[in-house]
Design a protein around this motif. Structure first.
Motif, PDB file in Angstrom:
ATOM      1  N   GLN A 174       0.837  -1.200   0.000  1.00  0.00           N
ATOM      2  CA  GLN A 174       0.000   0.000   0.000  1.00  0.00           C
ATOM      3  C   GLN A 174       0.871   1.249   0.000  1.00  0.00           C
ATOM      4  O   GLN A 174       0.593   2.221  -0.697  1.00  0.00           O
ATOM      5  CB  GLN A 174      -0.945   0.001   1.207  1.00  0.00           C
ATOM      6  N   ASP A 175       1.950   1.219   0.770  1.00  0.00           N
ATOM      7  CA  ASP A 175       2.893   2.346   0.807  1.00  0.00           C
ATOM      8  C   ASP A 175       3.493   2.574  -0.573  1.00  0.00           C
ATOM      9  O   ASP A 175       3.626   3.709  -1.022  1.00  0.00           O
ATOM     10  CB  ASP A 175       3.995   2.072   1.832  1.00  0.00           C
TER      11      ASP A 175
ATOM     12  N   LEU B  99       7.680   7.298  -5.168  1.00  0.00           N
ATOM     13  CA  LEU B  99       9.012   7.872  -5.058  1.00  0.00           C
ATOM     14  C   LEU B  99       9.576   7.705  -3.649  1.00  0.00           C
ATOM     15  O   LEU B  99      10.743   7.350  -3.474  1.00  0.00           O
ATOM     16  CB  LEU B  99       9.000   9.347  -5.457  1.00  0.00           C
ATOM     17  N   GLY B 100       8.757   7.948  -2.642  1.00  0.00           N
ATOM     18  CA  GLY B 100       9.207   7.743  -1.267  1.00  0.00           C
ATOM     19  C   GLY B 100       9.564   6.292  -1.005  1.00  0.00           C
ATOM     20  O   GLY B 100      10.554   5.987  -0.341  1.00  0.00           O
TER      21      GLY B 100
ATOM     22  N   ALA C   5      13.491   2.127  -0.166  1.00  0.00           N
ATOM     23  CA  ALA C   5      14.000   0.822  -0.610  1.00  0.00           C
ATOM     24  C   ALA C   5      15.472   0.915  -0.979  1.00  0.00           C
ATOM     25  O   ALA C   5      16.272   0.047  -0.611  1.00  0.00           O
ATOM     26  CB  ALA C   5      13.189   0.316  -1.801  1.00  0.00           C
ATOM     27  N   THR C   6      15.850   1.984  -1.681  1.00  0.00           N
ATOM     28  CA  THR C   6      17.250   2.174  -2.060  1.00  0.00           C
ATOM     29  C   THR C   6      18.136   2.256  -0.827  1.00  0.00           C
ATOM     30  O   THR C   6      19.171   1.587  -0.733  1.00  0.00           O
ATOM     31  CB  THR C   6      17.414   3.445  -2.916  1.00  0.00           C
ATOM     32  N   LEU C   7      17.728   3.072   0.133  1.00  0.00           N
ATOM     33  CA  LEU C   7      18.525   3.218   1.345  1.00  0.00           C
ATOM     34  C   LEU C   7      18.542   1.929   2.161  1.00  0.00           C
ATOM     35  O   LEU C   7      19.574   1.566   2.729  1.00  0.00           O
ATOM     36  CB  LEU C   7      18.012   4.397   2.175  1.00  0.00           C
TER      37      LEU C   7
ATOM     38  N   LEU D 175      14.048   3.974 -10.407  1.00  0.00           N
ATOM     39  CA  LEU D 175      13.130   5.104 -10.272  1.00  0.00           C
ATOM     40  C   LEU D 175      13.759   6.201  -9.414  1.00  0.00           C
ATOM     41  O   LEU D 175      13.721   7.385  -9.779  1.00  0.00           O
ATOM     42  CB  LEU D 175      11.808   4.650  -9.650  1.00  0.00           C
ATOM     43  N   PHE D 176      14.371   5.822  -8.300  1.00  0.00           N
ATOM     44  CA  PHE D 176      14.995   6.807  -7.428  1.00  0.00           C
ATOM     45  C   PHE D 176      16.184   7.476  -8.117  1.00  0.00           C
ATOM     46  O   PHE D 176      16.368   8.689  -8.034  1.00  0.00           O
ATOM     47  CB  PHE D 176      15.424   6.148  -6.114  1.00  0.00           C
TER      48      PHE D 176
END
Length: 102
Positions: free
Chosen positions: A26-27, A33-34, A39-41, A72-73
């Motif tokens: 859901q997030d 983008l958030g 996820a990247t971090l 995407l990030f």
């Protein structure tokens, strides 16, 4: 620097999850983008061994999803860098105009 050992048993650190998988999905839907940033971090906090173990076996879709989130990030950061460069040049022109007016 010497590692500090703790007398806390590992089982005592087994916290219950704060989110369900449905919460995570859901997030992702509500804030792509958030989610990609987080996820990247989060991927940067894991060792290579942990990443291989986490995406091994039947979790190839998870690996593909993580790769898409990172891409995407990265695209977002590249766009922000381009816009920041434009803003910087604009501010330089404003500074030049103000200096010429003095």
């Amino acid at each position: 620097m010497k590692a500090v050992e703790h007398d806390v048993p590992v089982a005592a650190l087994d916290f219950p999850p704060l989110m369900t998988w449905e919460d995570v999905m859901q997030d992702e839907l509500e804030d792509r983008l958030g989610f990609a940033r987080r996820a990247t971090l989060a991927l940067l906090t894991q060792s290579g061994e942990q990443l291989v173990a986490g995406f091994a076996g039947g979790n190839r879709r998870g690996l593909e999803g993580a790769m898409k989130a990172v891409a995407l990030f990265q695209a977002h950061l590249q766009e922000m860098e381009r816009l920041a460069g434009m803003a910087e040049r604009r501010m330089q022109r404003v500074g030049e105009a103000l200096a010429a007016a003095d």
